[in-house]
Design an enzyme around this catalytic site. Structure first.
Site, PDB file in Angstrom:
ATOM      1  N   ASP A  81      -6.076 -16.357 -12.907  1.00 37.82           N
ATOM      2  CA  ASP A  81      -7.400 -16.911 -13.235  1.00 37.82           C
ATOM      3  C   ASP A  81      -8.317 -15.788 -13.694  1.00 37.82           C
ATOM      4  O   ASP A  81      -9.430 -16.034 -14.158  1.00 37.82           O
ATOM      5  CB  ASP A  81      -8.007 -17.609 -12.009  1.00 37.82           C
ATOM      6  CG  ASP A  81      -9.348 -18.267 -12.325  1.00 37.82           C
ATOM      7  OD1 ASP A  81      -9.423 -18.971 -13.364  1.00 37.82           O
ATOM      8  OD2 ASP A  81     -10.323 -18.058 -11.581  1.00 37.82           O
ATOM      9  N   SER A 123     -14.602 -20.654  -9.535  1.00 40.10           N
ATOM     10  CA  SER A 123     -15.720 -21.322  -8.843  1.00 40.10           C
ATOM     11  C   SER A 123     -16.325 -22.444  -9.681  1.00 40.10           C
ATOM     12  O   SER A 123     -17.422 -22.929  -9.374  1.00 40.10           O
ATOM     13  CB  SER A 123     -16.812 -20.289  -8.520  1.00 40.10           C
ATOM     14  OG  SER A 123     -17.403 -19.821  -9.720  1.00 40.10           O
ATOM     15  N   VAL A 180     -19.822 -14.036  -5.700  1.00 40.12           N
ATOM     16  CA  VAL A 180     -19.517 -13.455  -4.383  1.00 40.12           C
ATOM     17  C   VAL A 180     -18.944 -12.061  -4.585  1.00 40.12           C
ATOM     18  O   VAL A 180     -19.133 -11.173  -3.759  1.00 40.12           O
ATOM     19  CB  VAL A 180     -18.579 -14.386  -3.567  1.00 40.12           C
ATOM     20  CG1 VAL A 180     -17.227 -14.567  -4.246  1.00 40.12           C
ATOM     21  CG2 VAL A 180     -18.355 -13.843  -2.172  1.00 40.12           C
ATOM     22  N   HIS A 239     -10.926 -17.744 -15.961  1.00 37.15           N
ATOM     23  CA  HIS A 239     -11.794 -17.423 -14.813  1.00 37.15           C
ATOM     24  C   HIS A 239     -12.674 -18.623 -14.423  1.00 37.15           C
ATOM     25  O   HIS A 239     -13.905 -18.572 -14.547  1.00 37.15           O
ATOM     26  CB  HIS A 239     -12.647 -16.179 -15.093  1.00 37.15           C
ATOM     27  CG  HIS A 239     -13.209 -15.572 -13.832  1.00 37.15           C
ATOM     28  ND1 HIS A 239     -13.531 -14.244 -13.721  1.00 37.15           N
ATOM     29  CD2 HIS A 239     -13.510 -16.113 -12.619  1.00 37.15           C
ATOM     30  CE1 HIS A 239     -14.007 -13.998 -12.507  1.00 37.15           C
ATOM     31  NE2 HIS A 239     -14.002 -15.141 -11.815  1.00 37.15           N
TER      32      HIS A 239
HETATM   33  O1  LIG Z   1     -18.265 -15.248  -7.647  1.00 32.36           O
HETATM   34  C1  LIG Z   1     -17.346 -14.582  -8.109  1.00 32.36           C
HETATM   35  O2  LIG Z   1     -17.140 -13.409  -7.734  1.00 32.36           O
HETATM   36  C2  LIG Z   1     -16.492 -15.163  -9.111  1.00 32.36           C
HETATM   37  O3  LIG Z   1     -15.542 -14.558  -9.550  1.00 32.36           O
HETATM   38  C3  LIG Z   1     -16.846 -16.514  -9.610  1.00 32.36           C
HETATM   39  O4  LIG Z   1     -15.750 -17.201 -10.112  1.00 32.36           O
END
Ligand SMILES: O=C(O)C(=O)CO
Length: 334
Positions: A272, A299, A83, A296
């Site tokens: 994270d 997600s 995202v 990290h």
């Molecule tokens: O989708 C993103 O921008 C992320 O950081 C995934 O963890």
């Protein structure tokens, strides 16, 4: 007989086979079919050797001017498995008219879950507590305050960036009997219910720092937010405050954070995201007991990652068959 030329797609990371199968039907694929991560140099040299028409890549791959130029005129589209888009040179894409597909929405819940996990792990000193079990320290103190953490009850929560993810974090915190939620950002939100109107307050960044017991970073990284958490910001926070960052490492000045944690300017931090990623194992932040660092994994749940992959596949298939992408980044509006 005329042969149909299939668009060439470079996938910089390892994807589940079901998605590779779908893409193989349409694309001539160059993909990373082993888990080893490609460095920026490796990405560049693969692109130079065989310029693709599209690149599919995660948030860890830097798609900068060098990468985009290496692909040259052949490059027609970028498909981000994320995202966030701070790892993409948007100016270069705009200049060359390269559209970008991305994956908003489907990782909101999992990222908010991760934020709560990190907040609780940090405030309840989980890494430290688990270490005592392994190293035989458990049971060596009669202090009633042994391994105590900071409570959420009656606390003031400060959220920097009350977008989709920020709001999902706020909703998850409500059942913890928190007192109020302050938020800062580009604009004030409209809330329907009287309960929300009482709970949420839009404030200036400085007031948020000053008043919050827990400060959660959930905004995008851009020119305005880069290093926004610097020495001056930490000086404005409560000495007992806990900082949580689930957004991007570049929003925090890590040297200033190290000093703030070491000198008791703030109580603890949970990250994270860092700069760089992965964080080198000899990084000073890793020597601090009051700093909890996740790799990290915002997600990283199976459902969200599958949804993200499906959106990427659909973005690619739609674009190359002349249809609108499921989610296209509106570069002009940023
Ligand atoms: O989708 C993103 O921008 C992320 O950081 C995934 O963890």
């Amino acid at each position: 007989m005329t042969s149909i030329i299939r668009p060439r797609l470079f996938i910089t990371f390892q994807m589940s086979s079901q998605f590779i199968r779908s893409l193989k039907r349409v694309f001539d694929l160059d993909y990373q079919d082993i888990p080893a991560c490609l460095s920026h140099e490796q990405i560049l040299s693969r692109i130079r050797a065989n310029p693709p028409n599209a690149i599919l890549f995660p948030a860890t791959a830097k798609i900068d001017k060098e990468v985009i130029s290496a692909a040259g005129d052949k490059l027609k589209m970028l498909a981000a498995f994320s995202v966030g888009y701070n790892h993409i040179d948007l100016k270069e894409c705009k200049k060359r008219g390269i559209p970008i597909g991305y994956t908003p929405g489907v990782l909101t819940d999992t990222t908010a879950d991760s934020a709560i996990t990190l907040l609780l792990a940090t405030s309840r000193r989980i890494a430290e507590a688990m270490r005592t079990v392994r190293n035989g320290e458990w049971g060596t103190s009669s202090d009633m305050m042994w391994m105590c953490g900071k409570p959420l009850i009656n606390s003031t929560i400060g959220i920097v960036g009350l977008g989709r993810i920020g709001l999902a974090i706020a909703r998850r915190l409500q059942p913890f009997s928190i007192q109020r939620i302050l938020y800062s950002g580009t604009r004030e939100k409209y809330f329907d219910s009287d309960k929300d109107k009482k709970l949420f307050k839009f404030v200036q960044f400085e007031e948020l720092l000053h008043e919050s017991d827990f400060v959660i970073i959930a905004c995008a990284l851009n020119e305005k937010t880069a290093n926004m958490f610097n020495k001056k910001a930490f000086e404005q926070m409560k000495n007992d405050a806990i900082l949580i960052n689930i957004a991007r490492g570049g929003i925090v000045d890590q040297d200033a954070l190290y000093d703030a944690l070491k000198n008791g300017q703030i109580r603890a931090a949970g990250l994270d995201v860092t700069v760089p990623e992965p964080l080198p194992t000899d990084h000073p932040l890793l020597t601090l007991e009051n700093c909890t660092i996740f790799p990290h994994i915002g997600s990283a749940d199976e459902y969200a990652r599958h949804q993200m992959a499906q959106i990427c596949v659909d973005n690619l298939l739609n674009f190359f068959s002349g249809k609108p992408m499921v989610h296209q980044l509106q570069i002009d509006k940023l």
